[in-house]
Design a protein around this motif. Structure first.
Motif, short mmCIF file in Angstrom:
data_model
loop_
_atom_site.label_atom_id
_atom_site.label_comp_id
_atom_site.label_asym_id
_atom_site.label_seq_id
_atom_site.Cartn_x
_atom_site.Cartn_y
_atom_site.Cartn_z
N GLN A 33 0.82 -1.22 0.00
CA GLN A 33 0.00 0.00 0.00
C GLN A 33 0.85 1.27 0.00
OE1 GLN A 33 -3.55 -0.24 2.22
NE2 GLN A 33 -4.28 1.68 1.36
N THR A 34 1.99 1.24 0.71
CA THR A 34 2.84 2.44 0.77
C THR A 34 3.45 2.73 -0.60
OG1 THR A 34 3.39 1.65 2.98
CG2 THR A 34 4.63 3.55 2.17
N ALA A 35 4.01 1.68 -1.21
CA ALA A 35 4.64 1.86 -2.52
C ALA A 35 3.60 2.33 -3.56
CB ALA A 35 5.27 0.55 -2.97
N TRP A 36 2.43 1.74 -3.43
CA TRP A 36 1.33 2.08 -4.35
C TRP A 36 1.00 3.58 -4.26
CZ3 TRP A 36 -3.51 3.83 -2.59
CH2 TRP A 36 -4.54 3.87 -3.54
N PHE A 37 0.94 4.06 -3.02
CA PHE A 37 0.58 5.46 -2.83
C PHE A 37 1.73 6.38 -3.26
CE2 PHE A 37 -1.20 8.94 0.14
CZ PHE A 37 -2.10 9.35 -0.84
N GLU A 38 2.95 5.93 -2.99
CA GLU A 38 4.12 6.73 -3.41
C GLU A 38 4.05 6.99 -4.91
OE1 GLU A 38 6.73 8.41 -1.92
OE2 GLU A 38 5.40 8.00 -0.20
N LYS A 39 3.65 5.97 -5.66
CA LYS A 39 3.60 6.12 -7.13
C LYS A 39 2.56 7.16 -7.52
CE LYS A 39 5.70 1.96 -8.73
NZ LYS A 39 5.49 0.53 -9.00
N ILE A 40 1.45 7.18 -6.83
CA ILE A 40 0.42 8.20 -7.17
C ILE A 40 0.98 9.59 -6.83
CG2 ILE A 40 -1.94 8.98 -6.75
CD1 ILE A 40 -2.73 6.13 -6.15
N LYS A 41 1.75 9.66 -5.74
CA LYS A 41 2.37 10.94 -5.37
C LYS A 41 3.38 11.37 -6.43
CE LYS A 41 1.83 10.60 -0.38
NZ LYS A 41 2.51 10.41 0.89
N ASP A 42 4.14 10.39 -6.90
CA ASP A 42 5.14 10.69 -7.95
C ASP A 42 4.46 11.25 -9.20
OD1 ASP A 42 7.04 9.72 -6.24
OD2 ASP A 42 7.26 7.76 -7.27
N VAL A 43 3.40 10.56 -9.59
CA VAL A 43 2.66 11.02 -10.79
C VAL A 43 2.14 12.44 -10.54
CG1 VAL A 43 0.60 10.64 -12.21
CG2 VAL A 43 2.04 8.69 -11.54
N SER A 44 1.62 12.66 -9.35
CA SER A 44 1.06 13.97 -9.01
C SER A 44 2.14 15.05 -9.17
CB SER A 44 0.57 13.99 -7.55
OG SER A 44 -0.37 12.98 -7.35
N SER A 101 4.92 14.98 -10.78
CA SER A 101 5.44 15.16 -12.15
C SER A 101 4.51 16.01 -13.00
CB SER A 101 5.68 13.81 -12.81
OG SER A 101 4.44 13.23 -13.13
N LEU A 102 3.23 16.09 -12.57
CA LEU A 102 2.27 16.88 -13.36
C LEU A 102 1.98 18.24 -12.75
CD1 LEU A 102 -0.26 14.04 -14.20
CD2 LEU A 102 1.30 15.16 -15.77
N GLY A 103 2.73 18.60 -11.71
CA GLY A 103 2.52 19.91 -11.08
C GLY A 103 1.45 19.90 -10.01
N PHE A 104 1.10 18.69 -9.50
CA PHE A 104 0.16 18.58 -8.37
C PHE A 104 0.97 18.40 -7.09
CE2 PHE A 104 -4.16 17.68 -10.16
CZ PHE A 104 -3.84 17.75 -11.51
N ALA A 105 0.42 18.87 -5.97
CA ALA A 105 1.14 18.72 -4.70
C ALA A 105 1.17 17.26 -4.28
CB ALA A 105 0.47 19.56 -3.62
N ARG A 106 2.32 16.80 -3.75
CA ARG A 106 2.44 15.42 -3.24
C ARG A 106 1.54 15.20 -2.03
NH1 ARG A 106 6.94 12.32 -4.86
NH2 ARG A 106 6.49 10.77 -3.26
N GLU A 107 1.40 16.28 -1.23
CA GLU A 107 0.61 16.17 0.00
C GLU A 107 -0.50 17.21 -0.05
OE1 GLU A 107 1.45 13.91 2.19
OE2 GLU A 107 3.49 13.44 1.47
N THR A 108 -1.64 16.85 0.52
CA THR A 108 -2.76 17.78 0.53
C THR A 108 -2.42 19.04 1.31
OG1 THR A 108 -4.07 15.78 0.67
CG2 THR A 108 -5.27 17.83 0.83
N LYS A 109 -1.68 18.85 2.42
CA LYS A 109 -1.40 20.04 3.25
C LYS A 109 -0.47 21.02 2.56
CE LYS A 109 1.98 18.10 6.59
NZ LYS A 109 2.15 16.71 6.11
N GLU A 110 0.43 20.50 1.71
CA GLU A 110 1.29 21.43 0.94
C GLU A 110 0.42 22.30 0.04
OE1 GLU A 110 3.85 19.00 -1.49
OE2 GLU A 110 4.97 18.21 0.25
N TYR A 111 -0.56 21.63 -0.56
CA TYR A 111 -1.45 22.34 -1.46
C TYR A 111 -2.24 23.41 -0.70
CZ TYR A 111 -5.50 23.27 -4.41
OH TYR A 111 -6.47 23.89 -5.12
N LYS A 112 -2.71 23.02 0.46
CA LYS A 112 -3.54 23.94 1.23
C LYS A 112 -2.75 25.16 1.66
CE LYS A 112 -7.37 21.24 2.83
NZ LYS A 112 -7.60 20.11 3.71
N ALA A 113 -1.48 24.94 1.95
CA ALA A 113 -0.65 26.05 2.41
C ALA A 113 -0.40 27.04 1.26
CB ALA A 113 0.68 25.52 2.94
#
Ligand code: GLU
Length: 557
Positions: free
Chosen positions: A479-490, A492-504
């Motif tokens: 599950q951790t590796a799986w989620f890391e990959k979604i974060k990586d994709v995020s 690479s496309l200019g999306f925040a890895r973490e929701t809180k980074e985005y919120k800030a």
């Protein structure tokens, strides 16, 4: 009439009755039960309509009887042949069994599903008990406590009209009781003329007399004596409910009569009748009628307007019987809900049921509450059990879904095991039919390929995210590796890895990891909400996950 005349009359009306009440006492002796053991019963009419009231009364009698080491029996009240429906008694027994109400004695089904008598106090169908009622009818005649009445329907209607005009109470009493004190010769003439007759009770009561009676639910109720000469036997020799109730509950040795409170109005007559027959009065438990909210006001649940009154409704809609029973217990005993919260998995028998905790007024029946109870109950079931129940329900009521659902039982059980077990199980299902909406996407037939992506993103963005994700997806990731990959994709496309980074700092990003997860979720499940996506993808499997994502990429071009 003289004693001799009474004897003559009794013999004329019941020439075949040679047995006496003493014979009956001998045939149906008091039960040998420990002190305090309750004997109770359910006494429904076989009209073909099995309803919540039957379960409420059934559960109440069942708990009172079995909790006290007593006996529960079933008596079929089929004295109204007009209302009887073929097969209704069988349906009734099966339905009650389905809701966990099993009788120690009474009308039962044999190995071939035919109705039979089980126990020593039968027959348990009133239509087969005429010979018993007639013994007591004859006795009452001998004691001058009953008399035949030859009034026609027209005469009775005329009395009713007169009473209405005079604003007098309705019924057969006073100067309207035309046959109460007729000489024997009049009766013999009427019999010789072949006139039909009914047997009436000779009431010695007066409405001037009031007394108190203690009902186990209602507490102290005010009773006005009955002064009406009610019918005991109809012209076909079949008893009215009242007479049969007194004779049957006495001879079957009922200690507690649990019934609907629509019978409370007849209680003064019943008290009188038990006394006239020399019977000990049982204890009464009069259950309030079920009510529902209709707009802002309460009204009685009605057979005509409310399908939810029928037990068949719950079966068809796919409510687990456990849920219906638990919910009815919350209606019946005010402390049940707290007990259930503290003992979520305890069997019902562990709860101390008490007539004192019952609602004296009509209780409110609330489907939304039933659904809450049901969600809790289903959430604690094993995936196996849910699978069996859903299959059973769907095979009967949704064969198309059944075909998909039962094709690969292990797959469906894996689907149902998501979020099950642990302290905080998911509570998605209230009825078996909910499975299709909740988990339909696991089956290609019900997967929606036109799911809607979050509005804030254009097609190209979603497509690129899906393409990138498909190229890195590995079904063996934890599950951790799986989620890391979604974060990586995020990222690479200019999306925040973490929701809180985005919120800030929202202006710095296109969105966040949650949005990208959403794209994948919609592609894989066809919807924006689903159980845990990681588990969902594992169950759906690599082949179908990639096929669904690939198909979405094409559609987004
Ligand atoms: N047959 C009656 C009814 O269904 C029975 C009432 C009782 O339990 O005595 O209402």
């Amino acid at each position: 009439m003289t004693e001799n005349e009474l004897k003559q009359l009794a013999d004329l009306l019941f020439p075949d009755v040679i047995k006496t009440p003493a014979d009956m006492e001998e045939m149906f002796p008091p039960r040998k039960l420990p002190e305090g053991a309750i004997v109770s019963r359910l006494a429904p009419s076989p009209t073909g309509f099995v309803h919540l009231g039957n379960v409420m009364q059934g559960l109440t009698s069942e708990r009172l009887a079995h909790q006290s080491g007593g006996v529960l029996f079933l008596r079929v009240e089929d004295t109204d042949a007009k209302r009887e429906v073929a097969g209704a008694s069988e349906t009734l027994i099966e339905m009650l069994k389905h809701y966990g109400i099993e009788f120690d004695e009474g009308a039962a089904l044999d190995a071939d599903g035919m109705i039979c008598d089980k126990g020593e106090y039968g027959p348990y169908k009133q239509s087969q008990r005429a010979f018993i009622y007639h013994v007591y009818a004859k006795q009452l005649l001998l004691e001058n406590k009953a008399y035949p009445c030859f009034c026609t329907e027209e005469e009775l209607e005329q009395f009713h009209n007169e009473q209405e005009a005079e604003k007098a109470n309705f019924g057969y009493y006073g100067r309207w009781a035309k046959w109460r004190d007729r000489p024997l010769s009049d009766i013999i003439d009427a019999l010789n003329a072949g006139k039909p007759w009914v047997l009436r009770f000779r009431s010695e009561g007066s409405i001037e007399h009031k007394f108190k009676y203690n009902d186990l639910i209602k507490g102290e109720v005010d009773i006005t004596e009955n002064d009406i000469d009610h019918v005991l036997l109809k012209s076909d020799g079949i008893p009215t409910y009242h007479f049969a109730h007194a004779v049957d509950d006495h001879l079957m040795r009922t200690t507690h009569v649990v019934r609907g409170d629509e019978w409370l109005a007849s209680l003064p007559f019943h008290i009188q009748l038990f006394k006239a027959l020399g019977f000990k009065l049982p204890k009464y438990v009069h259950i309030g009628t079920l009510m529902k909210m209709d707009g802002t006001s309460k009204r009685k649940l009605s057979k005509r307007k409310d399908p939810e009154l029928a037990l068949s409704y719950y079966k068809k809609e796919g409510y687990p019987t456990e849920s219906v029973v638990d919910y009815i217990m919350t209606i019946l005993n005010s402390n049940f809900e707290d007990w259930r919260r503290a003992n979520p998995t305890a069997p019902l028998d562990d709860f101390k049921f008490s007539a004192k905790k019952m609602n004296a007024a009509g209780s409110l029946f609330d489907i939304a509450k039933l659904c809450d109870v049901s969600k809790n109950i289903i959430s604690r079931m094993t995936a196996e059990k849910v699978y069996d129940e859903v299959s059973g329900w769907a095979s009967e009521f949704d064969p198309e879904f059944y075909a998909e659902f039962s094709k690969d039982p292990d797959y469906s059980k894996a689907v149902l095991s998501i979020g099950r077990g642990g302290n905080k199980p998911r509570k998605d299902l209230a009825v078996w039919s909910d499975v299709k909406g909740y988990a339909g996407f696991f089956y290609d037939k019900y997967y929606n390929a036109d799911g809607e992506y979050p509005e804030a993103f254009d097609k190209a963005t979603v497509r690129t995210a899906l393409e990138k994700y498909a190229s890195v997806y590995d079904e063996n990731d934890d599950q951790t590796a799986w989620f890391e990959k979604i974060k990586d994709v995020s990222e690479s496309l200019g999306f925040a890895r973490e929701t809180k980074e985005y919120k800030a700092n929202p202006v710095a990003y296109k969105g966040h990891v949650g949005d990208v997860s959403s794209f994948i979720r919609v592609a894989v499940t066809g919807q924006q909400n689903s159980p845990d996506l990681y588990q969902v993808m594992r169950i759906i499997g690599k082949g179908r996950v990639l096929a669904r994502i690939g198909n979405q990429i094409d559609k987004l071009k």
